[in-house]
Design a protein around this motif. Structure first.
Motif, PDB file in Angstrom:
ATOM      1  N   LEU A  85       0.848  -1.236   0.071  1.00 17.34           N
ATOM      2  CA  LEU A  85       0.013  -0.126   0.018  1.00 17.34           C
ATOM      3  C   LEU A  85       0.835   1.406   0.120  1.00 17.34           C
ATOM      4  CD1 LEU A  85      -2.848   1.153   0.025  1.00 17.34           C
ATOM      5  CD2 LEU A  85      -2.488   1.151   2.607  1.00 17.34           C
ATOM      6  N   CYS A  86       0.635   2.118  -0.938  1.00 14.72           N
ATOM      7  CA  CYS A  86       1.351   3.442  -0.968  1.00 14.72           C
ATOM      8  C   CYS A  86       0.216   4.361  -0.361  1.00 14.72           C
ATOM      9  CB  CYS A  86       1.417   3.747  -2.376  1.00 14.72           C
ATOM     10  SG  CYS A  86       1.837   5.729  -2.449  1.00 14.72           S
ATOM     11  N   PRO A  87       0.240   4.754   0.803  1.00 16.20           N
ATOM     12  CA  PRO A  87      -0.748   5.347   1.555  1.00 16.20           C
ATOM     13  C   PRO A  87      -1.023   6.809   0.786  1.00 16.20           C
ATOM     14  CG  PRO A  87       0.924   4.829   3.186  1.00 16.20           C
ATOM     15  CD  PRO A  87       1.445   4.481   1.845  1.00 16.20           C
ATOM     16  N   LYS A  88      -0.109   7.396   0.280  1.00 19.97           N
ATOM     17  CA  LYS A  88      -0.278   8.895  -0.322  1.00 19.97           C
ATOM     18  C   LYS A  88      -1.332   8.650  -1.432  1.00 19.97           C
ATOM     19  CE  LYS A  88       2.708  12.098   1.259  1.00 19.97           C
ATOM     20  NZ  LYS A  88       2.469  11.934   2.818  1.00 19.97           N
ATOM     21  N   LEU A  89      -1.301   7.368  -2.262  1.00 23.88           N
ATOM     22  CA  LEU A  89      -1.954   7.582  -3.370  1.00 23.88           C
ATOM     23  C   LEU A  89      -3.120   6.363  -3.054  1.00 23.88           C
ATOM     24  CD1 LEU A  89       1.034   7.057  -6.195  1.00 23.88           C
ATOM     25  CD2 LEU A  89      -0.479   9.029  -5.502  1.00 23.88           C
ATOM     26  N   SER A  90      -3.368   5.852  -2.034  1.00 28.23           N
ATOM     27  CA  SER A  90      -4.392   4.888  -1.679  1.00 28.23           C
ATOM     28  C   SER A  90      -4.424   3.789  -2.495  1.00 28.23           C
ATOM     29  CB  SER A  90      -5.658   5.665  -1.616  1.00 28.23           C
ATOM     30  OG  SER A  90      -5.572   6.465  -0.607  1.00 28.23           O
ATOM     31  N   LYS A  91      -3.298   2.941  -3.084  1.00 28.71           N
ATOM     32  CA  LYS A  91      -3.265   2.094  -3.782  1.00 28.71           C
ATOM     33  C   LYS A  91      -2.162   1.327  -3.616  1.00 28.71           C
ATOM     34  CE  LYS A  91      -2.021   4.197  -8.276  1.00 28.71           C
ATOM     35  NZ  LYS A  91      -2.482   4.374  -9.552  1.00 28.71           N
ATOM     36  N   GLU A  92      -2.138  -0.179  -3.938  1.00 28.03           N
ATOM     37  CA  GLU A  92      -0.882  -0.815  -3.880  1.00 28.03           C
ATOM     38  C   GLU A  92      -0.048  -0.648  -5.064  1.00 28.03           C
ATOM     39  OE1 GLU A  92      -1.824  -4.894  -2.787  1.00 28.03           O
ATOM     40  OE2 GLU A  92      -2.246  -4.289  -0.783  1.00 28.03           O
ATOM     41  N   LEU A  93       1.245  -0.596  -4.883  1.00 27.25           N
ATOM     42  CA  LEU A  93       2.142  -0.466  -6.036  1.00 27.25           C
ATOM     43  C   LEU A  93       3.375  -1.242  -5.734  1.00 27.25           C
ATOM     44  CD1 LEU A  93       2.086   3.525  -6.547  1.00 27.25           C
ATOM     45  CD2 LEU A  93       1.198   1.854  -7.978  1.00 27.25           C
ATOM     46  N   PRO A  94       4.374  -1.514  -6.880  1.00 22.43           N
ATOM     47  CA  PRO A  94       5.593  -2.274  -6.434  1.00 22.43           C
ATOM     48  C   PRO A  94       6.429  -1.138  -5.720  1.00 22.43           C
ATOM     49  CG  PRO A  94       4.929  -2.279  -8.646  1.00 22.43           C
ATOM     50  CD  PRO A  94       3.716  -1.721  -7.942  1.00 22.43           C
ATOM     51  N   PHE A  95       7.453  -1.593  -5.115  1.00 24.82           N
ATOM     52  CA  PHE A  95       8.453  -0.715  -4.548  1.00 24.82           C
ATOM     53  C   PHE A  95       9.725  -1.126  -4.508  1.00 24.82           C
ATOM     54  CE2 PHE A  95       7.035  -3.381  -1.350  1.00 24.82           C
ATOM     55  CZ  PHE A  95       8.048  -3.331  -0.324  1.00 24.82           C
ATOM     56  N   PHE A  96      10.829  -0.356  -4.775  1.00 26.11           N
ATOM     57  CA  PHE A  96      12.192  -0.638  -4.932  1.00 26.11           C
ATOM     58  C   PHE A  96      12.683  -0.998  -3.167  1.00 26.11           C
ATOM     59  CE2 PHE A  96      12.715   0.790  -9.274  1.00 26.11           C
ATOM     60  CZ  PHE A  96      13.638  -0.049  -9.620  1.00 26.11           C
ATOM     61  N   CYS A  97      13.316  -2.064  -3.299  1.00 23.11           N
ATOM     62  CA  CYS A  97      14.059  -2.367  -2.190  1.00 23.11           C
ATOM     63  C   CYS A  97      15.316  -1.482  -2.250  1.00 23.11           C
ATOM     64  CB  CYS A  97      14.417  -3.712  -2.003  1.00 23.11           C
ATOM     65  SG  CYS A  97      15.671  -4.144  -0.656  1.00 23.11           S
ATOM     66  N   ILE A  98      15.652  -0.337  -1.009  1.00 25.15           N
ATOM     67  CA  ILE A  98      16.506   0.356  -1.026  1.00 25.15           C
ATOM     68  C   ILE A  98      17.678  -0.209  -0.283  1.00 25.15           C
ATOM     69  CG2 ILE A  98      15.223   2.611  -1.786  1.00 25.15           C
ATOM     70  CD1 ILE A  98      15.785   3.154   1.403  1.00 25.15           C
ATOM     71  N   GLY A  99      17.580  -1.515   0.414  1.00 24.41           N
ATOM     72  CA  GLY A  99      18.792  -2.141   0.933  1.00 24.41           C
ATOM     73  C   GLY A  99      19.166  -1.383   2.066  1.00 24.41           C
ATOM     74  N   ASN A 100      20.674  -1.410   2.091  1.00 23.81           N
ATOM     75  CA  ASN A 100      21.294  -0.607   3.154  1.00 23.81           C
ATOM     76  C   ASN A 100      21.608   0.635   3.007  1.00 23.81           C
ATOM     77  OD1 ASN A 100      23.339  -1.132   1.462  1.00 23.81           O
ATOM     78  ND2 ASN A 100      24.550  -2.228   2.752  1.00 23.81           N
ATOM     79  N   ILE A 101      21.003   1.434   1.631  1.00 22.61           N
ATOM     80  CA  ILE A 101      21.557   2.706   1.334  1.00 22.61           C
ATOM     81  C   ILE A 101      21.176   3.666   2.347  1.00 22.61           C
ATOM     82  CG2 ILE A 101      21.724   2.548  -1.150  1.00 22.61           C
ATOM     83  CD1 ILE A 101      19.447   4.040  -1.575  1.00 22.61           C
ATOM     84  N   GLY A 102      20.144   3.411   3.000  1.00 22.43           N
ATOM     85  CA  GLY A 102      19.365   4.300   3.898  1.00 22.43           C
ATOM     86  C   GLY A 102      20.509   4.677   5.104  1.00 22.43           C
TER      87      GLY A 102
END
Length: 133
Positions: A85-102
């Protein structure tokens, strides 16, 4: 805290497709952009990834980076997870795993550094198939 508009303008010099889509006053809460990256699973063909990035808590929390296109069925890149779920768009979307770059980006605390990291992620991938649903 969201990103100040000045940081967006500076970042657009390097990433011209960056576009604020949720803004209040001088602060931007979400952006879209297009990054060219590899198709994935051994295919190095370049394809455009149209991304939606939630900047609400950046840089304290690394943003979720959702994929608006290509569609989930077309995605082969193993670093793109199946929809949530993408809360801002109110729908489910694929998303990138950013791994340890955070963790690596916490010292920079600038949108430019995060997007440089995303550029690297869309152009490389870990080994193996896309994670199961």
């Amino acid at each position: 805290m969201p990103v100040h508009i000045q940081q967006i303008e500076e970042t657009k010099e390097v990433f011209p497709t960056l576009k604020p889509v949720a803004q209040k006053g001088d602060f931007v809460f979400a952006v879209t952009m297009v990054l060219d990256g590899i198709k994935g699973q051994g295919n190095k063909t370049k394809i455009p990834y149209h991304l939606f990035i939630d900047l609400t808590n950046f840089p304290n929390i690394m943003p979720d980076c959702f994929v608006l296109s290509p569609s989930d069925a077309e995605i082969k890149h193993v670093n793109v997870f199946y929809p949530k779920l993408c809360p801002k768009l109110s729908k489910e979307l694929p998303f990138f795993c950013i791994g340890n770059i955070g963790q690596a980006l916490q010292k920079y605390r600038h949108l430019m550094a995060f997007l440089q990291g995303m550029k690297r992620i869309v152009n490389t991938e870990t080994i193996g198939p896309r994670s199961p649903r």
